[in-house]
Write a protein that holds these residues in place. Structure first.
Motif: not given
Length: 285
Positions: A188-209
Motif C-alpha cells: 500500500g502506502e507502505t510495504e511489509s513482509v511478515i514471516t511466522r514459524t510455529f511449533d508442532y502444537d501450532g503455537r507461534l514461535v516467531s514473527q518477523e516483519e
C-alpha cells in the motif's frame, strides 16, 4: 440497486444471458457472438436458472433463520431469492459446477463463489449505487487450494480498489499444511513482509516483519517461549537489538523490561493486569 438489477449488472461482467431479454443482442456487442454461440448461452441460462440452489456460509444460514419479508422459489421449489429487511440474498448453482451467492443491501453488493468441493473460491465486493454506471469495485478476495486428497488452503489474496478502480492496497497470505499463516505480504502506502514459524502444537514461535517506508526498511521480530504458564514469554527486537521482554512468573503475574539506548532499562511488574511495581536499571537487566 436491488438484487435483480445487480444480477443484470453481473451478467455484463460475467456474461450469462437471460434468454427472455429483448435486448439480448445489445448486451453482447463486445465481443459479438454467433447465432450458435447465442443459442448455447441461452441453453446454459436455462440450466442456470433451474439448477439446485445452494447455501454454505454461517452468515447465509443465520440469515435464513430470520423471519423473511420476501421469499422466491424456482420451478423446482428451491430457494432462489430471499429478502430480510433491507438485505437480499440470491443463491445460484452455475453450469460449470461451481456455486455462488449474491448479497445486496443499500451500501454493498457481495458476490461469493464456491468451487465444486463447496470451498470458498472468491469474494467480490462492490459499493452499491442507484445505477450500474455508479457501482464501484471495492475489494476482491481469491482463495487457492493445494491439489490431492489432503487439499487445504495454501494462499489467500486480497485486493482493495480506489475510486479510479486501481489497486491501492493488497495482502497476500500463504499457509502451511496445518493452516498456519506462515508468510504475509502487504502493499500500500507502505510495504511489509511478515514471516511466522510455529511449533508442532501450532503455537507461534516467531514473527518477523520487514517494514519498508520511502525506501528505508525496519525489521521487527517477536520470539516466544512456552512454559507451564498460560501465556508465553515474549522477546521483541528492532533491527536485531533487544528492545523489550515480557516474562511470566505466574498465569496472571509477569515482569516487563523495556531497553533504551544509552544502557538503561525500565522494569515493570504486573499482577492481574495492574502495575504494582516499577523501577529503573542502569546497564540493562
Amino acid at each position: 440497486m436491488n438484487v435483480l438489477a445487480v444480477s443484470f449488472f453481473l451478467y455484463l461482467l460475467f456474461p450469462v444471458i437471460d434468454e427472455s431479454q429483448p435486448w439480448f443482442e445489445k448486451v453482447l456487442v463486445n465481443p459479438p457472438l454467433s447465432e450458435s454461440e447465442k443459442f448455447i448461452k441461452k441453453q446454459e441460462l436455462v440450466q442456470f436458472l433451474t439448477a439446485p440452489k445452494f447455501v454454505s456460509t454461517k452468515e447465509e444460514e443465520s440469515l435464513l433463520e430470520e423471519s423473511s419479508e420476501m421469499l422466491l422459489l424456482n420451478s423446482r421449489n428451491e430457494l432462489s431469492l430471499l429478502q430480510v429487511q433491507d438485505e437480499q440474498l440470491a443463491l445460484e448453482h452455475l453450469p460449470n459446477g461451481s456455486r455462488e451467492s449474491i448479497t445486496v443491501n443499500s451500501s454493498q453488493i457481495v458476490r461469493r463463489e464456491y468451487d465444486d468441493l463447496l470451498r470458498l473460491a472468491s469474494v467480490i465486493v462492490w459499493k452499491n449505487a442507484r445505477s450500474a454506471s455508479e457501482v464501484l469495485l471495492l475489494s476482491r478476495e481469491n482463495y487457492i487450494y493445494s491439489q490431492g486428497e489432503e487439499s487445504h488452503l495454501i494462499r489467500k489474496e486480497v485486493f482493495y480498489y480506489d475510486a479510479s478502480q486501481n489497486v491501492f492496497s493488497s495482502c497476500i497470505t500463504e499457509y502451511d499444511a496445518n493452516k498456519n499463516p506462515v508468510r504475509e505480504v502487504r502493499k500500500g502506502e507502505t510495504e511489509s513482509v511478515i514471516t511466522r514459524t510455529f511449533d508442532y502444537d501450532g503455537r507461534l514461535v516467531s514473527q518477523e516483519e520487514v517494514f519498508t517506508l520511502e525506501g528505508k526498511s525496519t525489521v521487527k521480530r517477536f520470539e516466544y517461549t512456552y512454559t507451564s504458564f498460560s501465556e508465553p514469554n515474549m522477546f521483541y527486537f528492532e533491527d536485531g537489538i533487544l528492545r523489550m521482554t515480557q516474562k511470566y512468573e505466574g498465569n496472571s503475574r509477569w515482569r516487563q523490561t523495556v531497553f533504551f539506548d544509552g544502557g538503561f532499562s525500565v522494569v515493570t511488574l504486573y499482577e492481574d493486569f495492574v502495575k504494582v511495581e516499577e523501577h529503573f536499571v542502569e546497564g540493562g537487566n
